[in-house]
Design a protein around this motif. Structure first.
Motif, PDB file in Angstrom:
ATOM      1  N   ALA A 150       0.820  -1.214   0.127  1.00 37.44           N
ATOM      2  CA  ALA A 150      -0.155  -0.086   0.039  1.00 37.44           C
ATOM      3  C   ALA A 150       0.868   1.221   0.143  1.00 37.44           C
ATOM      4  CB  ALA A 150      -0.866   0.109   1.292  1.00 37.44           C
ATOM      5  N   GLU A 151       0.497   2.304  -0.669  1.00 31.60           N
ATOM      6  CA  GLU A 151       1.353   3.488  -0.851  1.00 31.60           C
ATOM      7  C   GLU A 151       0.684   4.478   0.012  1.00 31.60           C
ATOM      8  OE1 GLU A 151       3.212   5.402  -4.726  1.00 31.60           O
ATOM      9  OE2 GLU A 151       1.188   6.201  -4.538  1.00 31.60           O
ATOM     10  N   LEU A 152       1.578   5.315   0.696  1.00 26.89           N
ATOM     11  CA  LEU A 152       1.116   6.555   1.404  1.00 26.89           C
ATOM     12  C   LEU A 152       1.476   7.849   0.893  1.00 26.89           C
ATOM     13  CD1 LEU A 152       0.047   7.842   4.307  1.00 26.89           C
ATOM     14  CD2 LEU A 152       2.750   7.521   5.175  1.00 26.89           C
ATOM     15  N   ARG A 153       0.721   8.828   0.869  1.00 26.84           N
ATOM     16  CA  ARG A 153       0.893  10.089   0.009  1.00 26.84           C
ATOM     17  C   ARG A 153       0.832  11.092   1.165  1.00 26.84           C
ATOM     18  NH1 ARG A 153       0.405  10.675  -5.361  1.00 26.84           N
ATOM     19  NH2 ARG A 153       1.645  12.597  -4.649  1.00 26.84           N
ATOM     20  N   VAL A 154       2.086  11.927   1.048  1.00 28.85           N
ATOM     21  CA  VAL A 154       2.116  12.783   2.152  1.00 28.85           C
ATOM     22  C   VAL A 154       2.186  14.219   1.448  1.00 28.85           C
ATOM     23  CG1 VAL A 154       3.568  13.864   3.943  1.00 28.85           C
ATOM     24  CG2 VAL A 154       3.495  11.254   3.720  1.00 28.85           C
ATOM     25  N   LEU A 155       1.384  15.483   1.737  1.00 28.56           N
ATOM     26  CA  LEU A 155       1.365  16.762   1.349  1.00 28.56           C
ATOM     27  C   LEU A 155       2.348  17.487   2.047  1.00 28.56           C
ATOM     28  CD1 LEU A 155      -2.665  17.168   1.297  1.00 28.56           C
ATOM     29  CD2 LEU A 155      -1.201  15.924  -0.555  1.00 28.56           C
ATOM     30  N   TYR A 156       3.197  18.125   1.037  1.00 32.74           N
ATOM     31  CA  TYR A 156       4.250  19.232   1.572  1.00 32.74           C
ATOM     32  C   TYR A 156       4.281  20.162   0.427  1.00 32.74           C
ATOM     33  CZ  TYR A 156       7.309  16.277  -1.322  1.00 32.74           C
ATOM     34  OH  TYR A 156       7.977  15.684  -2.495  1.00 32.74           O
ATOM     35  N   ALA A 157       5.037  21.557   0.881  1.00 31.35           N
ATOM     36  CA  ALA A 157       5.068  22.566   0.007  1.00 31.35           C
ATOM     37  C   ALA A 157       6.316  22.381  -0.830  1.00 31.35           C
ATOM     38  CB  ALA A 157       5.606  23.791   0.988  1.00 31.35           C
ATOM     39  N   PRO A 158       6.505  23.266  -1.990  1.00 32.86           N
ATOM     40  CA  PRO A 158       7.582  22.788  -3.038  1.00 32.86           C
ATOM     41  C   PRO A 158       8.906  22.854  -2.674  1.00 32.86           C
ATOM     42  CG  PRO A 158       5.467  24.166  -4.055  1.00 32.86           C
ATOM     43  CD  PRO A 158       5.602  24.261  -2.413  1.00 32.86           C
ATOM     44  N   ARG A 159       9.811  22.096  -3.256  1.00 30.84           N
ATOM     45  CA  ARG A 159      11.209  22.365  -3.066  1.00 30.84           C
ATOM     46  C   ARG A 159      11.923  22.489  -4.409  1.00 30.84           C
ATOM     47  NH1 ARG A 159       8.346  20.480   1.545  1.00 30.84           N
ATOM     48  NH2 ARG A 159       9.647  20.025   3.351  1.00 30.84           N
ATOM     49  N   LEU A 160      12.625  23.354  -4.601  1.00 29.75           N
ATOM     50  CA  LEU A 160      13.348  23.402  -5.902  1.00 29.75           C
ATOM     51  C   LEU A 160      14.954  22.948  -5.529  1.00 29.75           C
ATOM     52  CD1 LEU A 160      12.114  26.682  -7.343  1.00 29.75           C
ATOM     53  CD2 LEU A 160      11.851  24.458  -8.335  1.00 29.75           C
ATOM     54  N   ASP A 161      15.233  21.770  -5.691  1.00 27.40           N
ATOM     55  CA  ASP A 161      16.564  21.337  -5.598  1.00 27.40           C
ATOM     56  C   ASP A 161      17.320  21.204  -6.749  1.00 27.40           C
ATOM     57  OD1 ASP A 161      15.809  20.299  -3.133  1.00 27.40           O
ATOM     58  OD2 ASP A 161      14.967  18.486  -3.839  1.00 27.40           O
ATOM     59  N   ASP A 162      18.776  21.573  -6.558  1.00 29.01           N
ATOM     60  CA  ASP A 162      19.556  21.736  -7.544  1.00 29.01           C
ATOM     61  C   ASP A 162      19.662  20.518  -8.599  1.00 29.01           C
ATOM     62  OD1 ASP A 162      20.520  24.020  -6.766  1.00 29.01           O
ATOM     63  OD2 ASP A 162      22.231  23.562  -5.692  1.00 29.01           O
ATOM     64  N   SER A 163      19.382  19.163  -8.138  1.00 29.05           N
ATOM     65  CA  SER A 163      19.364  18.028  -8.876  1.00 29.05           C
ATOM     66  C   SER A 163      18.393  18.063  -9.697  1.00 29.05           C
ATOM     67  CB  SER A 163      19.181  16.873  -7.966  1.00 29.05           C
ATOM     68  OG  SER A 163      17.909  16.811  -7.056  1.00 29.05           O
ATOM     69  N   ASP A 164      16.957  18.759  -9.334  1.00 31.37           N
ATOM     70  CA  ASP A 164      15.865  18.863 -10.279  1.00 31.37           C
ATOM     71  C   ASP A 164      15.704  19.897 -11.078  1.00 31.37           C
ATOM     72  OD1 ASP A 164      15.019  16.111  -9.452  1.00 31.37           O
ATOM     73  OD2 ASP A 164      14.012  16.873  -7.519  1.00 31.37           O
ATOM     74  N   CYS A 165      16.328  21.089 -10.461  1.00 31.17           N
ATOM     75  CA  CYS A 165      16.262  22.327 -11.132  1.00 31.17           C
ATOM     76  C   CYS A 165      17.714  23.005 -11.081  1.00 31.17           C
ATOM     77  CB  CYS A 165      15.084  23.157 -10.598  1.00 31.17           C
ATOM     78  SG  CYS A 165      15.008  24.934 -11.708  1.00 31.17           S
ATOM     79  N   PRO A 166      18.774  22.767 -11.922  1.00 29.43           N
ATOM     80  CA  PRO A 166      20.078  23.331 -11.523  1.00 29.43           C
ATOM     81  C   PRO A 166      20.107  24.749 -11.574  1.00 29.43           C
ATOM     82  CG  PRO A 166      19.977  22.177 -13.837  1.00 29.43           C
ATOM     83  CD  PRO A 166      18.647  21.776 -13.050  1.00 29.43           C
ATOM     84  N   ARG A 167      21.195  25.218 -11.015  1.00 27.73           N
ATOM     85  CA  ARG A 167      20.883  26.705 -11.105  1.00 27.73           C
ATOM     86  C   ARG A 167      21.741  27.328 -12.540  1.00 27.73           C
ATOM     87  NH1 ARG A 167      20.149  29.300  -6.238  1.00 27.73           N
ATOM     88  NH2 ARG A 167      19.973  27.830  -4.509  1.00 27.73           N
ATOM     89  N   SER A 168      22.702  26.406 -12.924  1.00 28.78           N
ATOM     90  CA  SER A 168      23.304  26.840 -14.123  1.00 28.78           C
ATOM     91  C   SER A 168      23.038  25.586 -15.234  1.00 28.78           C
ATOM     92  CB  SER A 168      24.942  26.742 -13.910  1.00 28.78           C
ATOM     93  OG  SER A 168      25.396  27.171 -15.228  1.00 28.78           O
TER      94      SER A 168
END
Length: 925
Positions: A401-419
């Motif tokens: 069974a899968e659990l879903r947890v609600l949380y605010a956005p995060r912009l990580d460098d791995s998913d959205c690099p600065r350069s």
């Protein structure tokens, strides 16, 4: 003594007669018993037919006789010792007909068994066969033909199809015997399966005047079979879950015929419908077993194969069980970050559950887990395992069974690099992804309100996209902001402004080779001479001619490279070089060569060579152009040798050079210097071929025949004749001619022969053949004996012939061969022989004629026409003047041949040197 009286004689005769009768009666009594015979002894009659019976006896004079029968009679005929009676409409067999006679008071009777009615084999019965007969075992074939007869005429045959198995006749059986039975034991085979067996009955009454009666039984089909003693091989699961389907199979080998086998496949009381396939003698039955809740527990899977009267069976135990998957529940499937969550796992009573690797305390009890939800728990999967022991085997089932947890956005460098760095050109998908639940929306735009990035869409990357963007991610839990920089890289480019294709330098000056390229990151540029990896051009150069050539400039950065060829031309003033413009030049007449005077210089200098004095004053040398072209100067046939001045000029200066020209020519032979036909005389002193050549320097001439050099010899022989190849050679080439050499030689009479050899009789024919060897060919001439008339010559004078030889034709003949180099002759003697009587008579009768002919011939020999030797062919062959003779020479020659000279037997001798010989010259009429 007087004889008896007539009465007495009659009495004596009576007495003797009485005695004779008495003795005859006594002899008849002594021969008993008399016999009676009934014919035919055996007879066969169709039902309703008729038959004559003949009753006879050996009694000389029977008193009484008869034929007794119960059958219906139609007529009777009698004789002294016989009687015949016709029986008609015979429908029953007569068993005891009686034939009887009475002879000398003695009764004789005969009884015969007489089956008068045959029975056709209307019923032929083959006993039933077993429904199935095992292969390799014997079975019985029995055939019964009731009532048919007589049996002695009956034949029974047992058949397999058209093949006879056994045949039996019943000859020798009693005439009254009827009906028959034939039994045989047969070994059952595979090939007998499906075979028809039958019985055929034949009643052959043809020897008794009736026909052949046949009948056959109805065929009976035999079914054979073979069944392996081994039980079937059953393949099935040992455990079967309620509600599931599993395949089962049953295999049995050694079946025949496999197609006749019946398969029974059942699970417990559930009859399975198998799908049966055959492979030769093997049978494979497959089915799908489905377990139901009513069958839960231990059940038997049965496979039974039946063939013929036998079967084979196998049983296997199958356990049917029920084991549902465990139940996994979450107190809240979706919670906000920081909330508590309870996870529970339950299963059936006998199962042991394990939640996240932690087992429950005892089977049948649930397992439980509590946690404080965090961002890391989003999309977390919880696993619950349940184990159950069934018939010694452990079964496992699980659920997640899968659990879903609600949380605010995060912009990580791995998913959205600065350069970001992208290559220009290919389509790419720009991604700036934010973590969050629900999924955040992300928007990236330049800070100055310019371009907006199309995130998540495939599009081309251009240089215009370079810059800094602000990315914002938002969902219903909050938002996050981040600045990113996009750099677009592209490969280097070399254009004509920063790197021209052609550059010209002047020898002796200073110059540098530099190329500027455009690209991101800035490219590195290296220029080097093509084909020379180590010859990199850098810095200021002192220009020499060696710097001229093609250089390859290559610009490189991480995104690629660009290359360009740059042609460097170094110009310089004219310069003469001895190899390309020699000071001494030899012009070969007719060679087609132009004067080679190439001048080194850039641009290409113009060159002109002019004679400086003497015969060459003002004469232009024909110069070979630097590159072949249709405008090349005409090549002269003759060029005046001497001194010439050559001047070369271009825009960077001029230079002069003095050259000396000499003229030579290649070898040349023609008919005047080397005749193509030459004649030698055999025996002359040997000399070389008369063959010379013109040319400068003077050519050497070498003659050979078939590749063999000229031999050293003293005298010319005939073998020297042939074709010679003469080659003239000097430094400028060769010339050749083919010379035909002929060798002439004086004549020789090689053969002089007479046919027939050994002489000729008067009135006969003879031929003289003369063959000569000479070159040029010899003329043939003949000299005949005086008085030889009617001589014929062939067209070439090689054959002399005489028809009707006379004595005057006997003597010496000479053949002479003549050409321009001499004469040769040979002689042969011809003898004309005959009887002496003929000679005497002929001499007496023809003396006057011979004297007259001799006088006329002598007068003609002295005539001018004979000395000239001019004759008409037709006249010479039809007259007696075909040969002209020299009296003195002929006499000498004739004497020599007749007196046994070296050619007396038909050979040849040289003609005398003295004396005059006249030849016959044959000309056309």
């Amino acid at each position: 003594m007087p004889g008896p009286s007539p009465g007495l004689r009659r009495a004596l005769l009576g007495l003797w007669a009485a005695l004779g009768l008495g003795l005859f009666g006594l002899s008849a009594v002594s021969q008993e018993p008399f016999w009676a015979d009934l014919q035919p002894r055996v007879a066969f009659v169709e039902r309703g037919g008729s038959l004559w019976l003949n009753c006879s006896t050996n009694c000389p004079r029977p008193e009484r006789g008869g034929l007794e029968t119960s059958l219906r009679r139609n007529g009777t005929q009698r004789g002294l010792r016989w009687l015949a009676r016709q029986l008609v409409d015979i429908r029953e067999p007569e068993t005891q007909p009686v034939c009887f006679f009475r002879c000398f008071w003695v009764a004789t009777r005969v009884l015969h068994y007489f089956p008068s009615l045959p029975e056709r084999p209307d019923r032929v019965e083959l006993m039933p066969l077993p429904p199935w007969q095992p292969v390799g075992e014997n079975f019985t074939l029995s055939c019964r033909v009731p009532g048919a007869g007589p049996r002695a005429s009956l034949t029974l045959t047992l058949l397999r199809g058209a093949q006879e198995l056994i045949r039996r006749s019943f000859a020798g059986e009693p005439p009254r015997a009827r009906g028959a039975v034939l039994t045989a034991t047969v070994l059952a085979r595979r090939e007998d399966h499906g075979a028809n067996f039958s019985c055929r009955a034949e009643l052959d009454l043809r020897p008794h005047g009736l026909g052949l009666f046949e009948n056959s039984s109805a065929p009976r089909e035999l079914r054979t079979f073979s069944l392996s003693p081994d039980p079937p091989r059953l393949t099935a699961p040992r455990l079967l879950e309620v509600g599931s389907e599993r395949p089962v199979s049953c295999v049995l080998d050694g079946l025949f015929p496999a197609s006749e086998a019946r398969v029974y496949l059942a699970l417990g009381d559930q009859n399975l419908s198998p799908d049966v396939t055959l492979d030769g003698d093997a049978l494979v039955a497959t089915a799908t077993a489905t377990a139901s809740a009513e069958q839960e527990g231990a059940r038997q899977l049965v496979c039974n194969v039946t063939l013929g009267a036998e079967d084979r069976e196998t049983r296997e135990n199958v356990t049917i069980y029920s084991f549902p998957a465990p139940l996994l529940t979450l107190s809240e499937p979706s919670v906000s970050e920081g909330q508590m969550v309870t996870v529970t796992c339950t299963a059936v009573a006998q199962a042991l559950v394990t939640l996240e690797g932690v087992p429950a305390a005892v089977p049948g009890q649930p397992a439980q887990l509590q946690l404080n939800a965090t961002e890391n728990d989003d999309r977390r999967n919880f696993f619950c395992d349940a184990t159950l022991d069934v018939d010694g085997e452990t079964l496992i089932k699980n659920r997640s069974a899968e659990l879903r947890v609600l949380y605010a956005p995060r912009l990580d460098d791995s998913d959205c690099p600065r350069s970001w760095t992208w290559p220009e050109g290919p389509e790419q998908t720009l991604r700036c992804e934010a973590r969050g639940n629900p999924e955040p929306s992300v928007h990236c735009a330049r800070s100055d309100g310019g371009a907006v990035l199309a995130l998540g869409l495939l599009g081309p990357i251009t240089r215009a996209l370079s810059g800094t963007y602000r990315c914002k991610a938002a969902n219903d839990q909050g938002e996050a902001v981040k600045d990113v920089t996009l750099t677009v890289e592209y490969a280097p480019a070399l254009d004509s402004v920063g790197c021209p294709e052609r550059i010209t330098w002047l020898e002796g000056t200073e110059a540098s080779l530099s190329c500027v390229a455009h690209g991101v990151p800035p490219p590195d540029v290296i220029c080097m001479r093509s084909g020379e990896l180590a010859a990199v051009i850098e810095g200021l150069l002192h220009v020499t001619r060696e710097h001229a050539g093609t250089y390859r400039c290559e610009a490189t950065n991480p995104r690629g490279s660009a290359a360009k060829n740059v042609a460097i031309t170094v110009e310089y003033g004219p310069r003469f070089e001895e190899p390309s413009c020699p000071s001494n030049w030899t012009w070969v007449e007719g060679s087609g060569h132009l004067f080679p005077c190439e001048v080194d210089g850039k641009p290409q200098p113009s060159v002109k060579c002019v004679g400086s004095g003497g015969a060459t004053e003002g004469v232009l040398l024909p110069l070979a152009p630097p590159d072949p072209s249709p405008r090349a100067p005409r090549i002269p046939r003759v060029l005046a040798p001497g001194i010439y001045i050559c001047n070369a000029t271009n825009r960077h200066g001029s230079v002069a050079k003095t050259v000396v020209v000499s003229a030579e020519s290649p070898p040349e032979m023609d008919e005047s210097t080397c005749p193509s036909h030459q004649t030698w005389l055999e025996g002359a002193e040997a000399s070389a071929l008369a063959c010379a050549a013109r040319g400068r320097p003077s050519p050497g001439v070498l003659c050979s025949r078939e590749g063999t050099p000229w031999p050293e010899q003293q005298r010319v022989s005939r073998e020297d004749a042939g074709i010679y190849h003469c080659v003239a050679t000097n430094a400028h080439g060769t010339d050749s001619r083919t010379v035909t050499v002929g060798v002439e030689y004086r004549p020789v009479v090689a053969e002089l022969a007479a046919s027939p050899p050994g002489g000729v009789r008067p009135g006969g024919n003879f031929t003289l053949t003369c063959r000569a060897e000479a070159w040029p060919p010899a003329q043939i001439s003949w000299r005949a004996p005086p008085g030889a008339l009617n001589i014929g010559l062939s067209s070439n004078n090689s054959t002399l012939s005489v028809a009707g030889a006379m004595g005057s034709h006997g003597g010496e003949y000479e053949c002479a061969a003549t050409n321009a180099h001499g004469r040769h002759a040979r002689r042969i003697t011809v003898r004309v022989a005959g009887p002496w009587l003929w000679v005497a008579v002929g001499g007496a009768a023809g003396g006057a004629a011979l004297l007259a002919a001799g006088a006329g011939l002598a007068f003609y020999v002295q005539s001018t026409a004979c000395k000239k030797g001019e004759y008409n062919v037709q006249e010479a062959e039809s007259s007696g003047e075909a040969v002209c003779l020299n009296g003195a020479g002929g006499g000498a020659g004739g004497a020599a041949g007749a007196e046994g000279g070296p050619e007396a037997a038909g050979g040849a001798a040289e003609s005398p040197a003295e004396g005059e010989v006249f030849a016959i010259q044959l000309t056309s009429a």
